[in-house]
Design a protein around this motif. Structure first.
Motif, PDB file in Angstrom:
ATOM      1  N   THR A  89      64.682  50.211  -0.834  1.00 36.44           N
ATOM      2  CA  THR A  89      65.318  51.207   0.031  1.00 36.44           C
ATOM      3  C   THR A  89      65.997  50.538   1.216  1.00 36.44           C
ATOM      4  OG1 THR A  89      63.655  52.862  -0.590  1.00 36.44           O
ATOM      5  CG2 THR A  89      64.909  53.269   1.422  1.00 36.44           C
ATOM      6  N   GLU A  90      65.350  49.525   1.776  1.00 41.01           N
ATOM      7  CA  GLU A  90      65.904  48.818   2.938  1.00 41.01           C
ATOM      8  C   GLU A  90      67.226  48.133   2.606  1.00 41.01           C
ATOM      9  OE1 GLU A  90      64.631  45.190   6.013  1.00 41.01           O
ATOM     10  OE2 GLU A  90      63.122  46.171   4.755  1.00 41.01           O
ATOM     11  N   VAL A  91      67.361  47.604   1.381  1.00 39.23           N
ATOM     12  CA  VAL A  91      68.608  46.929   0.991  1.00 39.23           C
ATOM     13  C   VAL A  91      69.603  47.892   0.348  1.00 39.23           C
ATOM     14  CG1 VAL A  91      67.430  44.728   0.690  1.00 39.23           C
ATOM     15  CG2 VAL A  91      67.707  46.241  -1.288  1.00 39.23           C
ATOM     16  N   GLU A  92      69.319  49.199   0.464  1.00 40.39           N
ATOM     17  CA  GLU A  92      70.224  50.255   0.027  1.00 40.39           C
ATOM     18  C   GLU A  92      70.462  50.268  -1.484  1.00 40.39           C
ATOM     19  OE1 GLU A  92      72.755  50.597   4.200  1.00 40.39           O
ATOM     20  OE2 GLU A  92      73.773  49.918   2.381  1.00 40.39           O
ATOM     21  N   ARG A  93      69.386  50.047  -2.253  1.00 41.84           N
ATOM     22  CA  ARG A  93      69.462  50.188  -3.707  1.00 41.84           C
ATOM     23  C   ARG A  93      68.741  51.476  -4.112  1.00 41.84           C
ATOM     24  NH1 ARG A  93      71.729  46.324  -6.879  1.00 41.84           N
ATOM     25  NH2 ARG A  93      71.874  48.184  -8.204  1.00 41.84           N
ATOM     26  N   LYS A  94      69.235  52.601  -3.583  1.00 43.99           N
ATOM     27  CA  LYS A  94      68.681  53.911  -3.904  1.00 43.99           C
ATOM     28  C   LYS A  94      68.777  54.198  -5.391  1.00 43.99           C
ATOM     29  CE  LYS A  94      71.203  57.472  -2.960  1.00 43.99           C
ATOM     30  NZ  LYS A  94      71.948  58.555  -2.269  1.00 43.99           N
ATOM     31  N   ASP A  95      69.827  53.668  -6.036  1.00 51.47           N
ATOM     32  CA  ASP A  95      69.988  53.911  -7.464  1.00 51.47           C
ATOM     33  C   ASP A  95      68.819  53.367  -8.266  1.00 51.47           C
ATOM     34  OD1 ASP A  95      71.853  51.025  -8.409  1.00 51.47           O
ATOM     35  OD2 ASP A  95      71.069  51.466  -6.434  1.00 51.47           O
ATOM     36  N   ILE A  96      68.312  52.190  -7.875  1.00 50.21           N
ATOM     37  CA  ILE A  96      67.179  51.596  -8.589  1.00 50.21           C
ATOM     38  C   ILE A  96      65.920  52.428  -8.366  1.00 50.21           C
ATOM     39  CG2 ILE A  96      65.756  49.538  -8.845  1.00 50.21           C
ATOM     40  CD1 ILE A  96      68.072  47.865  -7.933  1.00 50.21           C
ATOM     41  N   VAL A  97      65.700  52.815  -7.122  1.00 54.03           N
ATOM     42  CA  VAL A  97      64.506  53.600  -6.800  1.00 54.03           C
ATOM     43  C   VAL A  97      64.491  54.908  -7.581  1.00 54.03           C
ATOM     44  CG1 VAL A  97      63.259  54.799  -4.975  1.00 54.03           C
ATOM     45  CG2 VAL A  97      64.293  52.565  -4.518  1.00 54.03           C
ATOM     46  N   GLU A  98      65.621  55.601  -7.628  1.00 56.88           N
ATOM     47  CA  GLU A  98      65.684  56.887  -8.323  1.00 56.88           C
ATOM     48  C   GLU A  98      65.497  56.725  -9.824  1.00 56.88           C
ATOM     49  OE1 GLU A  98      68.681  59.204  -5.221  1.00 56.88           O
ATOM     50  OE2 GLU A  98      69.261  58.920  -7.308  1.00 56.88           O
ATOM     51  N   ASP A  99      66.039  55.653 -10.371  1.00 61.44           N
ATOM     52  CA  ASP A  99      65.928  55.438 -11.816  1.00 61.44           C
ATOM     53  C   ASP A  99      64.498  55.073 -12.216  1.00 61.44           C
ATOM     54  OD1 ASP A  99      66.335  54.941 -14.461  1.00 61.44           O
ATOM     55  OD2 ASP A  99      67.519  53.125 -14.185  1.00 61.44           O
ATOM     56  N   LEU A 100      63.875  54.179 -11.457  1.00 59.55           N
ATOM     57  CA  LEU A 100      62.581  53.629 -11.869  1.00 59.55           C
ATOM     58  C   LEU A 100      61.380  54.430 -11.376  1.00 59.55           C
ATOM     59  CD1 LEU A 100      63.090  49.774 -11.523  1.00 59.55           C
ATOM     60  CD2 LEU A 100      63.588  51.276 -13.430  1.00 59.55           C
ATOM     61  N   ARG A 101      61.577  55.323 -10.420  1.00 59.54           N
ATOM     62  CA  ARG A 101      60.415  56.019  -9.843  1.00 59.54           C
ATOM     63  C   ARG A 101      59.560  56.743 -10.883  1.00 59.54           C
ATOM     64  NH1 ARG A 101      58.484  57.390  -4.701  1.00 59.54           N
ATOM     65  NH2 ARG A 101      56.304  57.940  -5.118  1.00 59.54           N
ATOM     66  N   PRO A 102      60.124  57.474 -11.862  1.00 62.33           N
ATOM     67  CA  PRO A 102      59.250  58.108 -12.864  1.00 62.33           C
ATOM     68  C   PRO A 102      58.424  57.096 -13.666  1.00 62.33           C
ATOM     69  CG  PRO A 102      61.443  59.080 -12.916  1.00 62.33           C
ATOM     70  CD  PRO A 102      61.542  57.868 -12.050  1.00 62.33           C
ATOM     71  N   LEU A 103      59.032  55.962 -14.026  1.00 60.84           N
ATOM     72  CA  LEU A 103      58.307  54.931 -14.771  1.00 60.84           C
ATOM     73  C   LEU A 103      57.229  54.287 -13.906  1.00 60.84           C
ATOM     74  CD1 LEU A 103      61.272  53.163 -16.622  1.00 60.84           C
ATOM     75  CD2 LEU A 103      59.744  54.923 -17.499  1.00 60.84           C
ATOM     76  N   ILE A 104      57.548  54.057 -12.624  1.00 63.39           N
ATOM     77  CA  ILE A 104      56.579  53.463 -11.700  1.00 63.39           C
ATOM     78  C   ILE A 104      55.387  54.393 -11.515  1.00 63.39           C
ATOM     79  CG2 ILE A 104      56.219  52.836  -9.285  1.00 63.39           C
ATOM     80  CD1 ILE A 104      59.033  51.658  -9.285  1.00 63.39           C
ATOM     81  N   ASP A 105      55.663  55.686 -11.318  1.00 62.29           N
ATOM     82  CA  ASP A 105      54.571  56.651 -11.149  1.00 62.29           C
ATOM     83  C   ASP A 105      53.668  56.684 -12.380  1.00 62.29           C
ATOM     84  OD1 ASP A 105      56.528  59.130  -9.278  1.00 62.29           O
ATOM     85  OD2 ASP A 105      55.479  57.314  -8.645  1.00 62.29           O
ATOM     86  N   GLU A 106      54.253  56.564 -13.570  1.00 57.94           N
ATOM     87  CA  GLU A 106      53.452  56.559 -14.792  1.00 57.94           C
ATOM     88  C   GLU A 106      52.595  55.299 -14.872  1.00 57.94           C
ATOM     89  OE1 GLU A 106      52.769  58.735 -16.857  1.00 57.94           O
ATOM     90  OE2 GLU A 106      51.969  57.677 -18.595  1.00 57.94           O
ATOM     91  N   ASP A 107      53.159  54.145 -14.495  1.00 60.91           N
ATOM     92  CA  ASP A 107      52.386  52.896 -14.494  1.00 60.91           C
ATOM     93  C   ASP A 107      51.236  52.961 -13.491  1.00 60.91           C
ATOM     94  OD1 ASP A 107      53.979  51.849 -16.433  1.00 60.91           O
ATOM     95  OD2 ASP A 107      55.088  50.486 -15.135  1.00 60.91           O
TER      96      ASP A 107
END
Length: 287
Positions: A89-107
């Motif tokens: 988030t700090e380096v402004e890669r919101k696209d990565i956070v939004e894409d991976l958040r469901p997979l991260i939450d599952e892990d």
């Protein structure tokens, strides 16, 4: 021990080891390509606290993102899932956070369940560190999950207000002797999956090129911005002719600076309009 009760999990207490191979591979897909318009693995490494010599050493490896994560996990006591999301988030890669958040939450969920079954948190968790990839599913209407993926000559990047011109593009390029195959998101992509994941897969692996329909509305679209920057990060510079900007109407806003080094197909000039579709079709027909 990480707090994994039924209330909302504090991701800052979840160690990086909780992240599955699938999530790490997606991070590598996003961050490994050197990127002039969005933060890549070097920017992430700097934010994590690595020094110049360490980053130079990682640059010499085949998979720098993987090495950075391994090094960060080994040396830092605060290398947690929450800290990783904070860095992105700090380096402004919101696209990565939004894409991976469901997979991260599952892990994280699987990791917490494994802790409940054992008195001590495991160093390795089979469910999490399994290298078995997820089954490929159909992304497009003509996709066969059991066969070869559907391929396209070009991915069309556009916003909804420009859809009438996209219809004309389909008529001129697909329904004529050119017989090109275009990937039009609203027509070809199956609903129900993450937009960022689908577009990344299509642009990188399924489409030879990408046509960007430039307009004032395009400049305000987060989806178009992501798609353009992602394509540029995969193939920087104009030498491979991967990305083709198209202007079909006059604009009040300045042309996007990140595309100024590319040759434009301009539909707004009456004197050259007769050649427009021929030039575009020829560019998309190149191997």
């Amino acid at each position: 021990m990480a707090c994994c009760d039924k209330s909302e999990t504090d991701l800052w207490t979840i160690p990086l080891i909780a992240l599955n191979v699938s999530v790490r591979k997606k991070l590598e897909l996003y961050l490994n390509p050197r990127n002039m318009v969005a933060a890549d693995w070097m920017v992430v490494a700097e934010t994590m606290g690595f020094n110049y010599l360490e980053i130079q050493n990682y640059e010499a490896t085949n998979n720098p993102t993987r090495k950075v994560l391994e090094g960060w996990q080994a040396r830092s006591t605060d290398a947690s899932v929450g800290k990783l999301l904070s860095v992105l988030t700090e380096v402004e890669r919101k696209d990565i956070v939004e894409d991976l958040r469901p997979l991260i939450d599952e892990d994280v969920r699987k990791y917490c369940e494994s802790l409940k079954k054992k008195s001590e948190p495991p160093v390795q968790v089979n469910d999490i560190d399994s290298c078995v990839p997820r089954d490929r599913v159909g992304l497009t209407l003509e996709d066969d999950p059991d066969g070869a993926p559907e391929l396209f000559d070009a991915f069309i990047c556009y916003c909804q207000s420009d859809f009438e011109f996209v219809h004309e593009m389909i008529r001129q390029l697909e329904q004529t002797d050119y017989k090109l195959k275009l990937c039009v998101f609203d027509r070809d992509v199956l609903p129900g999956s993450c937009v960022w994941t689908i577009t990344s897969e299509l642009i990188e692996r399924r489409c030879k090129r990408m046509v960007v329909v430039i307009s004032d509305e395009y400049l305000d679209s987060d989806a178009c911005d992501f798609q353009t920057k992602f394509a540029l990060s995969l193939c920087p510079g104009a030498r491979n002719k991967r990305l083709i900007p198209v202007i079909y109407k006059s604009m009040a806003k300045p042309f996007p600076s990140i595309l100024r080094f590319l040759t434009i197909c301009d539909y707004t000039r009456p004197c050259t309009r007769a050649w427009f579709w021929v030039r575009l079709a020829k560019a998309l027909s190149q191997p």
